[in-house]
Design a protein around this motif. Structure first.
Motif, PDB file in Angstrom:
ATOM      1  N   LEU A 121     -10.319   4.141   9.641  1.00 40.22           N
ATOM      2  CA  LEU A 121     -10.643   2.728   9.823  1.00 40.22           C
ATOM      3  C   LEU A 121      -9.465   1.850   9.399  1.00 40.22           C
ATOM      4  O   LEU A 121      -9.172   0.825  10.027  1.00 40.22           O
ATOM      5  N   LEU A 122      -8.767   2.255   8.348  1.00 39.66           N
ATOM      6  CA  LEU A 122      -7.578   1.520   7.924  1.00 39.66           C
ATOM      7  C   LEU A 122      -6.464   1.599   8.974  1.00 39.66           C
ATOM      8  O   LEU A 122      -5.873   0.583   9.357  1.00 39.66           O
ATOM      9  N   THR A 123      -6.184   2.826   9.433  1.00 34.69           N
ATOM     10  CA  THR A 123      -5.049   2.998  10.342  1.00 34.69           C
ATOM     11  C   THR A 123      -5.310   2.435  11.731  1.00 34.69           C
ATOM     12  O   THR A 123      -4.367   2.164  12.469  1.00 34.69           O
ATOM     13  N   THR A 124      -6.585   2.261  12.110  1.00 34.54           N
ATOM     14  CA  THR A 124      -6.875   1.641  13.408  1.00 34.54           C
ATOM     15  C   THR A 124      -7.027   0.129  13.287  1.00 34.54           C
ATOM     16  O   THR A 124      -6.884  -0.588  14.275  1.00 34.54           O
ATOM     17  N   THR A 125      -7.334  -0.360  12.107  1.00 33.86           N
ATOM     18  CA  THR A 125      -7.418  -1.816  11.907  1.00 33.86           C
ATOM     19  C   THR A 125      -6.027  -2.429  11.824  1.00 33.86           C
ATOM     20  O   THR A 125      -5.796  -3.536  12.317  1.00 33.86           O
ATOM     21  N   PHE A 126      -5.087  -1.691  11.221  1.00 29.28           N
ATOM     22  CA  PHE A 126      -3.730  -2.202  11.028  1.00 29.28           C
ATOM     23  C   PHE A 126      -2.760  -1.323  11.805  1.00 29.28           C
ATOM     24  O   PHE A 126      -2.678  -0.114  11.574  1.00 29.28           O
ATOM     25  N   ALA A 127      -2.028  -1.941  12.741  1.00 27.51           N
ATOM     26  CA  ALA A 127      -1.157  -1.206  13.645  1.00 27.51           C
ATOM     27  C   ALA A 127      -0.032  -0.507  12.894  1.00 27.51           C
ATOM     28  O   ALA A 127       0.388  -0.935  11.812  1.00 27.51           O
ATOM     29  N   GLU A 128       0.459   0.582  13.498  1.00 26.62           N
ATOM     30  CA  GLU A 128       1.560   1.339  12.903  1.00 26.62           C
ATOM     31  C   GLU A 128       2.777   0.447  12.710  1.00 26.62           C
ATOM     32  O   GLU A 128       3.155  -0.309  13.601  1.00 26.62           O
ATOM     33  N   GLY A 129       3.382   0.529  11.540  1.00 27.33           N
ATOM     34  CA  GLY A 129       4.536  -0.307  11.235  1.00 27.33           C
ATOM     35  C   GLY A 129       4.560  -0.680   9.769  1.00 27.33           C
ATOM     36  O   GLY A 129       3.913  -0.041   8.928  1.00 27.33           O
ATOM     37  N   SER A 130       5.284  -1.731   9.435  1.00 21.23           N
ATOM     38  CA  SER A 130       5.502  -2.098   8.036  1.00 21.23           C
ATOM     39  C   SER A 130       4.205  -2.534   7.357  1.00 21.23           C
ATOM     40  O   SER A 130       3.993  -2.245   6.171  1.00 21.23           O
ATOM     41  N   THR A 131       3.317  -3.239   8.092  1.00 19.40           N
ATOM     42  CA  THR A 131       2.060  -3.685   7.481  1.00 19.40           C
ATOM     43  C   THR A 131       1.197  -2.500   7.077  1.00 19.40           C
ATOM     44  O   THR A 131       0.664  -2.446   5.971  1.00 19.40           O
ATOM     45  N   ARG A 132       1.074  -1.536   8.002  1.00 21.85           N
ATOM     46  CA  ARG A 132       0.286  -0.341   7.669  1.00 21.85           C
ATOM     47  C   ARG A 132       0.908   0.407   6.498  1.00 21.85           C
ATOM     48  O   ARG A 132       0.197   0.897   5.617  1.00 21.85           O
ATOM     49  N   ALA A 133       2.241   0.518   6.480  1.00 22.56           N
ATOM     50  CA  ALA A 133       2.906   1.220   5.379  1.00 22.56           C
ATOM     51  C   ALA A 133       2.609   0.546   4.045  1.00 22.56           C
ATOM     52  O   ALA A 133       2.355   1.223   3.041  1.00 22.56           O
ATOM     53  N   ARG A 171       6.506  -0.765   0.672  1.00 22.10           N
ATOM     54  CA  ARG A 171       7.563  -1.683   1.110  1.00 22.10           C
ATOM     55  C   ARG A 171       8.840  -0.928   1.468  1.00 22.10           C
ATOM     56  O   ARG A 171       9.522  -1.263   2.439  1.00 22.10           O
ATOM     57  N   SER A 172       9.167   0.084   0.688  1.00 23.25           N
ATOM     58  CA  SER A 172      10.408   0.831   0.919  1.00 23.25           C
ATOM     59  C   SER A 172      10.361   1.619   2.222  1.00 23.25           C
ATOM     60  O   SER A 172      11.385   1.769   2.899  1.00 23.25           O
ATOM     61  N   ILE A 173       9.183   2.128   2.577  1.00 24.94           N
ATOM     62  CA  ILE A 173       9.062   2.874   3.826  1.00 24.94           C
ATOM     63  C   ILE A 173       9.372   1.971   5.014  1.00 24.94           C
ATOM     64  O   ILE A 173      10.042   2.377   5.968  1.00 24.94           O
ATOM     65  N   GLY A 174       8.898   0.722   4.942  1.00 25.61           N
ATOM     66  CA  GLY A 174       9.200  -0.217   6.014  1.00 25.61           C
ATOM     67  C   GLY A 174      10.691  -0.482   6.139  1.00 25.61           C
ATOM     68  O   GLY A 174      11.195  -0.766   7.228  1.00 25.61           O
ATOM     69  N   ARG A 175      11.413  -0.366   5.047  1.00 30.77           N
ATOM     70  CA  ARG A 175      12.854  -0.659   5.055  1.00 30.77           C
ATOM     71  C   ARG A 175      13.709   0.573   5.327  1.00 30.77           C
ATOM     72  O   ARG A 175      14.679   0.509   6.097  1.00 30.77           O
ATOM     73  N   PHE A 176      13.366   1.701   4.703  1.00 27.67           N
ATOM     74  CA  PHE A 176      14.225   2.878   4.786  1.00 27.67           C
ATOM     75  C   PHE A 176      13.664   3.994   5.671  1.00 27.67           C
ATOM     76  O   PHE A 176      14.369   4.951   5.972  1.00 27.67           O
ATOM     77  N   GLY A 177      12.394   3.905   6.043  1.00 31.66           N
ATOM     78  CA  GLY A 177      11.790   4.940   6.873  1.00 31.66           C
ATOM     79  C   GLY A 177      11.033   5.972   6.064  1.00 31.66           C
ATOM     80  O   GLY A 177      11.387   6.263   4.918  1.00 31.66           O
ATOM     81  N   SER A 178      10.000   6.544   6.660  1.00 32.38           N
ATOM     82  CA  SER A 178       9.146   7.488   5.930  1.00 32.38           C
ATOM     83  C   SER A 178       9.850   8.811   5.661  1.00 32.38           C
ATOM     84  O   SER A 178       9.607   9.458   4.642  1.00 32.38           O
ATOM     85  N   ARG A 179      10.740   9.246   6.561  1.00 28.41           N
ATOM     86  CA  ARG A 179      11.435  10.519   6.349  1.00 28.41           C
ATOM     87  C   ARG A 179      12.260  10.480   5.066  1.00 28.41           C
ATOM     88  O   ARG A 179      12.207  11.385   4.232  1.00 28.41           O
ATOM     89  N   ARG A 180      13.033   9.410   4.904  1.00 20.82           N
ATOM     90  CA  ARG A 180      13.888   9.294   3.726  1.00 20.82           C
ATOM     91  C   ARG A 180      13.056   9.163   2.450  1.00 20.82           C
ATOM     92  O   ARG A 180      13.334   9.836   1.449  1.00 20.82           O
ATOM     93  N   MET A 181      12.021   8.329   2.484  1.00 20.30           N
ATOM     94  CA  MET A 181      11.223   8.109   1.279  1.00 20.30           C
ATOM     95  C   MET A 181      10.396   9.343   0.922  1.00 20.30           C
ATOM     96  O   MET A 181      10.189   9.643  -0.251  1.00 20.30           O
ATOM     97  N   LEU A 182       9.939  10.083   1.932  1.00 20.05           N
ATOM     98  CA  LEU A 182       9.191  11.305   1.662  1.00 20.05           C
ATOM     99  C   LEU A 182      10.087  12.334   0.984  1.00 20.05           C
ATOM    100  O   LEU A 182       9.702  12.954  -0.015  1.00 20.05           O
ATOM    101  N   THR A 183      11.290  12.505   1.510  1.00 19.19           N
ATOM    102  CA  THR A 183      12.213  13.471   0.908  1.00 19.19           C
ATOM    103  C   THR A 183      12.594  13.068  -0.508  1.00 19.19           C
ATOM    104  O   THR A 183      12.616  13.903  -1.424  1.00 19.19           O
ATOM    105  N   VAL A 184      12.896  11.796  -0.708  1.00 18.30           N
ATOM    106  CA  VAL A 184      13.257  11.314  -2.045  1.00 18.30           C
ATOM    107  C   VAL A 184      12.091  11.502  -3.012  1.00 18.30           C
ATOM    108  O   VAL A 184      12.277  11.946  -4.160  1.00 18.30           O
ATOM    109  N   GLY A 185      10.869  11.171  -2.571  1.00 19.87           N
ATOM    110  CA  GLY A 185       9.704  11.319  -3.440  1.00 19.87           C
ATOM    111  C   GLY A 185       9.490  12.756  -3.878  1.00 19.87           C
ATOM    112  O   GLY A 185       9.225  13.036  -5.056  1.00 19.87           O
ATOM    113  N   VAL A 186       9.601  13.699  -2.927  1.00 19.20           N
ATOM    114  CA  VAL A 186       9.431  15.120  -3.257  1.00 19.20           C
ATOM    115  C   VAL A 186      10.544  15.588  -4.191  1.00 19.20           C
ATOM    116  O   VAL A 186      10.302  16.337  -5.152  1.00 19.20           O
TER     117      VAL A 186
END
Length: 457
Positions: A120-132, A310-325
């Motif tokens: 319900l969250l991901t369909t209410t808010f479109a893919e992009g910085s707001t959803r992130a 906020r960082s995912i919207g700026r740097f991308g999920s791939r980079r933030m996922l790798t950094v987080g892990v």
């Protein structure tokens, strides 16, 4: 900017997840009192957790797909009804059978709630910085819920009783039931919606058997579960309306996002469990002090959720996922060298601060990754997969690393070995995730370059 209605939708959907995380944490604190209250001996206490974890992990994918096919709001409301009823049953339980039945029903309610609320969250808010940003807020609230539950659980149980750990859900569930019909519209159900029954039976049965085999250390159950999961894969290849289309499972975002989630939730809860043993058995701290040691750094996790979105919207999920892990793994490394002196807290607490920050950043990034690139009509499946990954990993991580630790006769040596495995798997996985999520053009370029490099050599 979000509208007033969108803010209320967030309040309802994120509030449901926050409630579940608070309740899970409070009940963990209250386990001894709960067991004593219904006459369950110490050897039976783990089943208070397992009775919940098995359905919560085994049925999440099924309910996620059912949300797509039969209505997300409908499933979400049904989950709230079941949660309220099972919480009342658990709160009034007077014997082990009733209590464990309530926990099983709470597990089913969780398996229904998480994918329904997330889709319900991901369909209410479109893919992009707001959803992130919203998924970041969700991660912050979930982490805050675990921390809040750990800090107030002991007080709540001591002032009232262990029954409060169950009853606290009821008014929140009722409030959500009253608000949801006025705020959230029903999702569009595809024409001639049909459930893949053979796929549902094999994947659910396979997950339950594997999880039970790991929890009980029963090889035959685990082997039977693996065979059922292989059968599920074969069924999905041939089914005209598969529960989880194989083409979706092969998408890099889905495949590597869920792999990341598996590693994240396998390793961090297991680390917390091992450090709990270390604090109480090796250093001799009380349960209250142990709660504070984990609770205070847990505040870092709340901030991490907000910043990660906020960082995912700026740097991308791939980079933030790798950094987080990477941060999660590197922050665990100093814990391998902790000794028997209480001065070890000077290393442990800062490491937990940093590790929790990386952990929640990775959670938000893997959720964004695993739900990206799919249409709205498959968001229930996507969120069901990410939720299932989380529940399965949490369920099996502690038994697996505990078994590693048990191979050593000296407890501290066993903890160090298990933590070393934790670090090695996490760091190697960070490299695999970074490579697996490379954009397609980069992968093609790397493949094309390989023959040229061979000729040069």
């Amino acid at each position: 900017m979000l509208s007033g209605r969108e803010r209320l939708i967030l309040f309802v959907l994120l509030g449901a997840g926050f409630m579940l995380s608070v309740d899970f944490s409070i009940l963990n604190v209250a386990l001894p009192e709960v067991g004593a209250g219904v006459g369950l001996d110490v050897t039976g206490l783990p089943w208070i957790t397992s009775a919940y974890a098995l359905p919560a992990a085994g049925f999440t994918l099924l309910f996620g797909r059912m949300a797509d096919l039969f209505g997300r709001r409908r499933l979400f409301l049904a989950a709230m009804v079941l949660l309220a009823a099972s919480s009342l049953l658990g709160g009034f339980a007077t014997n082990p059978q009733t209590l464990l039945a309530a926990r099983v029903l709470q597990g089913f309610a969780t398996a229904m709630t998480i994918p329904a609320a997330m889709s319900l969250l991901t369909t209410t808010f479109a893919e992009g910085s707001t959803r992130a940003r919203i998924l970041g807020l969700n991660g912050a609230l979930l982490s805050g819920g675990f921390t809040f539950g750990a800090l107030v659980g002991g007080t709540l149980v001591s002032v009232w009783s262990w029954r409060a750990a169950f009853f606290v859900n009821v008014p929140v569930a009722v409030a959500i039931l009253l608000l949801t019909p006025f705020l959230i519209s029903e999702s569009r159900v595809p024409d001639r919606a049909r459930l893949d029954v053979p796929g549902a039976v094999t994947v659910t049965g396979g997950l339950l058997a594997v999880l039970y085999g790991i929890i009980e250390k029963h090889l035959l159950w685990g082997a039977a579960g693996v065979l059922l999961l292989v059968a599920f894969w074969m069924i999905e290849l041939r089914s005209p309306a598969p529960l989880a289309p194989v083409r979706i499972l092969k998408l890099p975002t889905v495949k590597w996002g869920n792999y990341a989630g598996l590693v994240i939730f396998l390793m961090e809860p297991a680390m917390i469990f091992l450090m709990t043993l270390y604090l109480q058995k090796t250093l001799g701290f009380s349960a209250l002090t142990t709660g504070l040691v984990f609770g205070v750094p847990g505040l870092a996790a709340v901030a991490a959720g907000v910043l990660a979105g906020r960082s995912i919207g700026r740097f991308g999920s791939r980079r933030m996922l790798t950094v987080g892990v990477l941060v999660q793994g590197l922050a665990t490394l100093p814990l391998v060298f902790l000794g028997t002196d209480r001065s070890a807290l000077a290393i442990l607490v800062p490491a937990l601060f940093i590790g929790f920050f990386g952990h929640v950043t990775a959670i938000v990034a893997y959720t964004v990754t695993g739900t990206s690139g799919l249409p709205n009509e498959q968001q229930g499946l996507a969120t069901g997969l990410t939720s299932m990954t989380q529940q399965v990993a949490i369920t099996v991580g502690i038994p697996i690393l505990s078994a590693v630790a048990a191979t050593q006769s000296v407890e501290l040596t066993g903890i160090r070995l298990a933590l070393s495995v934790n670090v090695a798997v996490t760091l190697v996985s960070a490299f695999l995730i970074w490579s697996g999520l490379r954009p397609r053009d980069e992968r093609r370029a790397a493949t094309a370059a390989a023959p040229r490099l061979e000729r040069v050599s």
